[in-house]
Design a protein around this motif. Structure first.
Motif, PDB file in Angstrom:
ATOM      1  N   GLN A   4      27.215 -27.026  -0.661  1.00 55.74           N
ATOM      2  CA  GLN A   4      27.542 -28.099  -1.594  1.00 55.74           C
ATOM      3  C   GLN A   4      28.600 -27.608  -2.562  1.00 55.74           C
ATOM      4  O   GLN A   4      28.342 -26.706  -3.365  1.00 55.74           O
ATOM      5  N   ALA A   5      29.766 -28.200  -2.483  1.00 58.21           N
ATOM      6  CA  ALA A   5      30.847 -27.858  -3.398  1.00 58.21           C
ATOM      7  C   ALA A   5      30.759 -28.729  -4.644  1.00 58.21           C
ATOM      8  O   ALA A   5      30.421 -29.913  -4.563  1.00 58.21           O
ATOM      9  N   SER A   6      31.061 -28.139  -5.782  1.00 59.39           N
ATOM     10  CA  SER A   6      31.058 -28.881  -7.043  1.00 59.39           C
ATOM     11  C   SER A   6      32.074 -28.264  -7.986  1.00 59.39           C
ATOM     12  O   SER A   6      32.625 -27.192  -7.720  1.00 59.39           O
ATOM     13  N   GLY A   7      32.299 -28.961  -9.094  1.00 59.03           N
ATOM     14  CA  GLY A   7      33.191 -28.424 -10.109  1.00 59.03           C
ATOM     15  C   GLY A   7      34.541 -29.095 -10.171  1.00 59.03           C
ATOM     16  O   GLY A   7      35.356 -28.771 -11.037  1.00 59.03           O
ATOM     17  N   GLY A   8      34.795 -30.010  -9.264  1.00 58.66           N
ATOM     18  CA  GLY A   8      36.058 -30.715  -9.308  1.00 58.66           C
ATOM     19  C   GLY A   8      36.109 -31.693 -10.465  1.00 58.66           C
ATOM     20  O   GLY A   8      35.118 -31.919 -11.156  1.00 58.66           O
ATOM     21  N   GLY A   9      37.279 -32.249 -10.680  1.00 58.74           N
ATOM     22  CA  GLY A   9      37.438 -33.209 -11.760  1.00 58.74           C
ATOM     23  C   GLY A   9      38.897 -33.414 -12.081  1.00 58.74           C
ATOM     24  O   GLY A   9      39.779 -33.000 -11.322  1.00 58.74           O
ATOM     25  N   LEU A  10      39.121 -34.031 -13.212  1.00 58.31           N
ATOM     26  CA  LEU A  10      40.482 -34.311 -13.675  1.00 58.31           C
ATOM     27  C   LEU A  10      40.886 -33.266 -14.703  1.00 58.31           C
ATOM     28  O   LEU A  10      40.140 -33.007 -15.660  1.00 58.31           O
ATOM     29  N   VAL A  11      42.042 -32.678 -14.512  1.00 60.33           N
ATOM     30  CA  VAL A  11      42.525 -31.653 -15.425  1.00 60.33           C
ATOM     31  C   VAL A  11      44.034 -31.812 -15.590  1.00 60.33           C
ATOM     32  O   VAL A  11      44.717 -32.267 -14.673  1.00 60.33           O
ATOM     33  N   GLN A  12      44.533 -31.446 -16.735  1.00 57.87           N
ATOM     34  CA  GLN A  12      45.976 -31.520 -16.970  1.00 57.87           C
ATOM     35  C   GLN A  12      46.673 -30.325 -16.318  1.00 57.87           C
ATOM     36  O   GLN A  12      46.075 -29.249 -16.157  1.00 57.87           O
ATOM     37  N   ALA A  13      47.914 -30.528 -15.965  1.00 55.55           N
ATOM     38  CA  ALA A  13      48.701 -29.437 -15.401  1.00 55.55           C
ATOM     39  C   ALA A  13      48.690 -28.252 -16.369  1.00 55.55           C
ATOM     40  O   ALA A  13      48.803 -28.427 -17.585  1.00 55.55           O
ATOM     41  N   GLY A  14      48.525 -27.063 -15.797  1.00 54.29           N
ATOM     42  CA  GLY A  14      48.425 -25.859 -16.600  1.00 54.29           C
ATOM     43  C   GLY A  14      46.992 -25.463 -16.937  1.00 54.29           C
ATOM     44  O   GLY A  14      46.754 -24.357 -17.422  1.00 54.29           O
ATOM     45  N   GLY A  15      46.075 -26.360 -16.689  1.00 52.96           N
ATOM     46  CA  GLY A  15      44.675 -26.103 -16.990  1.00 52.96           C
ATOM     47  C   GLY A  15      43.970 -25.328 -15.895  1.00 52.96           C
ATOM     48  O   GLY A  15      44.587 -24.890 -14.914  1.00 52.96           O
ATOM     49  N   SER A  16      42.661 -25.160 -16.083  1.00 52.01           N
ATOM     50  CA  SER A  16      41.854 -24.369 -15.152  1.00 52.01           C
ATOM     51  C   SER A  16      40.589 -25.128 -14.764  1.00 52.01           C
ATOM     52  O   SER A  16      40.092 -25.977 -15.515  1.00 52.01           O
ATOM     53  N   LEU A  17      40.095 -24.805 -13.597  1.00 52.91           N
ATOM     54  CA  LEU A  17      38.805 -25.293 -13.128  1.00 52.91           C
ATOM     55  C   LEU A  17      38.138 -24.181 -12.337  1.00 52.91           C
ATOM     56  O   LEU A  17      38.823 -23.337 -11.741  1.00 52.91           O
ATOM     57  N   ARG A  18      36.827 -24.195 -12.322  1.00 50.90           N
ATOM     58  CA  ARG A  18      36.092 -23.279 -11.449  1.00 50.90           C
ATOM     59  C   ARG A  18      35.229 -24.112 -10.516  1.00 50.90           C
ATOM     60  O   ARG A  18      34.347 -24.851 -10.972  1.00 50.90           O
ATOM     61  N   LEU A  19      35.481 -23.973  -9.245  1.00 45.70           N
ATOM     62  CA  LEU A  19      34.674 -24.635  -8.234  1.00 45.70           C
ATOM     63  C   LEU A  19      33.528 -23.726  -7.816  1.00 45.70           C
ATOM     64  O   LEU A  19      33.676 -22.497  -7.784  1.00 45.70           O
ATOM     65  N   SER A  20      32.409 -24.351  -7.492  1.00 47.85           N
ATOM     66  CA  SER A  20      31.258 -23.607  -7.008  1.00 47.85           C
ATOM     67  C   SER A  20      30.867 -24.136  -5.632  1.00 47.85           C
ATOM     68  O   SER A  20      30.951 -25.334  -5.376  1.00 47.85           O
ATOM     69  N   CYS A  21      30.427 -23.243  -4.785  1.00 50.64           N
ATOM     70  CA  CYS A  21      29.911 -23.601  -3.462  1.00 50.64           C
ATOM     71  C   CYS A  21      28.498 -23.035  -3.394  1.00 50.64           C
ATOM     72  O   CYS A  21      28.321 -21.824  -3.227  1.00 50.64           O
ATOM     73  N   ALA A  22      27.520 -23.905  -3.564  1.00 51.86           N
ATOM     74  CA  ALA A  22      26.131 -23.478  -3.542  1.00 51.86           C
ATOM     75  C   ALA A  22      25.570 -23.659  -2.144  1.00 51.86           C
ATOM     76  O   ALA A  22      25.810 -24.682  -1.491  1.00 51.86           O
ATOM     77  N   ALA A  23      24.830 -22.676  -1.697  1.00 44.04           N
ATOM     78  CA  ALA A  23      24.313 -22.697  -0.333  1.00 44.04           C
ATOM     79  C   ALA A  23      22.806 -22.589  -0.304  1.00 44.04           C
ATOM     80  O   ALA A  23      22.193 -21.946  -1.161  1.00 44.04           O
ATOM     81  N   SER A  24      22.229 -23.233   0.655  1.00 40.15           N
ATOM     82  CA  SER A  24      20.806 -23.073   0.913  1.00 40.15           C
ATOM     83  C   SER A  24      20.657 -22.215   2.162  1.00 40.15           C
ATOM     84  O   SER A  24      21.554 -22.139   2.990  1.00 40.15           O
ATOM     85  N   GLY A  25      19.551 -21.564   2.282  1.00 39.88           N
ATOM     86  CA  GLY A  25      19.356 -20.725   3.456  1.00 39.88           C
ATOM     87  C   GLY A  25      19.297 -19.264   3.075  1.00 39.88           C
ATOM     88  O   GLY A  25      20.109 -18.758   2.311  1.00 39.88           O
ATOM     89  N   ARG A  26      18.324 -18.591   3.619  1.00 39.69           N
ATOM     90  CA  ARG A  26      18.097 -17.201   3.246  1.00 39.69           C
ATOM     91  C   ARG A  26      19.172 -16.264   3.761  1.00 39.69           C
ATOM     92  O   ARG A  26      19.319 -15.166   3.252  1.00 39.69           O
ATOM     93  N   THR A  27      19.940 -16.700   4.772  1.00 44.40           N
ATOM     94  CA  THR A  27      20.919 -15.807   5.376  1.00 44.40           C
ATOM     95  C   THR A  27      22.328 -16.006   4.831  1.00 44.40           C
ATOM     96  O   THR A  27      23.274 -15.465   5.373  1.00 44.40           O
TER      97      THR A  27
END
Length: 123
Positions: A4-27
């Motif tokens: 599951q990817a998250s963290g997207g959104g609207l940002v102004q040029a020059g700005g920053s974002l951090r995306l996260s990829c959360a996973a299920s599963g022990r492996t």
């Protein structure tokens, strides 16, 4: 493995974002993970990839050091820190996982894909 990817959104040029990829599963900790993006009318491209132990990392030349991939296997999460964002970074961003780092790098027959998260950079 479910991603599951998250963290997207609207940002102004020059700005920053951090995306996260959360996973299920022990492996999850044994999988290489990559971040891809697809902009309207363009092909999907691989931006960055990280091996299961984080000893190998790949970045697309076009990023020129603006993005950083990292992972925390204890949290089953891979991150994409994006700095100095540009209008042309606007796209849907996806994370994907494969047991084979080389296959992931090639974008070939990747095992698992998450749903995308939209990043919109305003100029």
């Amino acid at each position: 493995v479910q991603l599951q990817a998250s963290g997207g959104g609207l940002v102004q040029a020059g700005g920053s974002l951090r995306l996260s990829c959360a996973a299920s599963g022990r492996t999850f900790g044994s999988y290489a993970v990559g971040w891809f993006r697809q902009a309207p009318g363009k092909e999907r491209e691989l931006l960055a990839a990280i091996s299961w132990s984080a000893d190998r990392k790949y970045y697309a030349d076009s990023l020129k050091g603006r993005f950083t991939i990292s992972r925390d296997n204890a949290k089953n999460t891979v991150y994409l820190q994006m700095n100095s964002l540009k209008f042309e970074d606007t796209a849907v961003y996806y994370c994907a996982a494969d047991a084979d780092y080389t296959d992931l790098r090639k974008g070939y027959d990747i095992e698992y894909w998450g749903k995308g998260t939209l990043v919109t950079v305003s100029s």
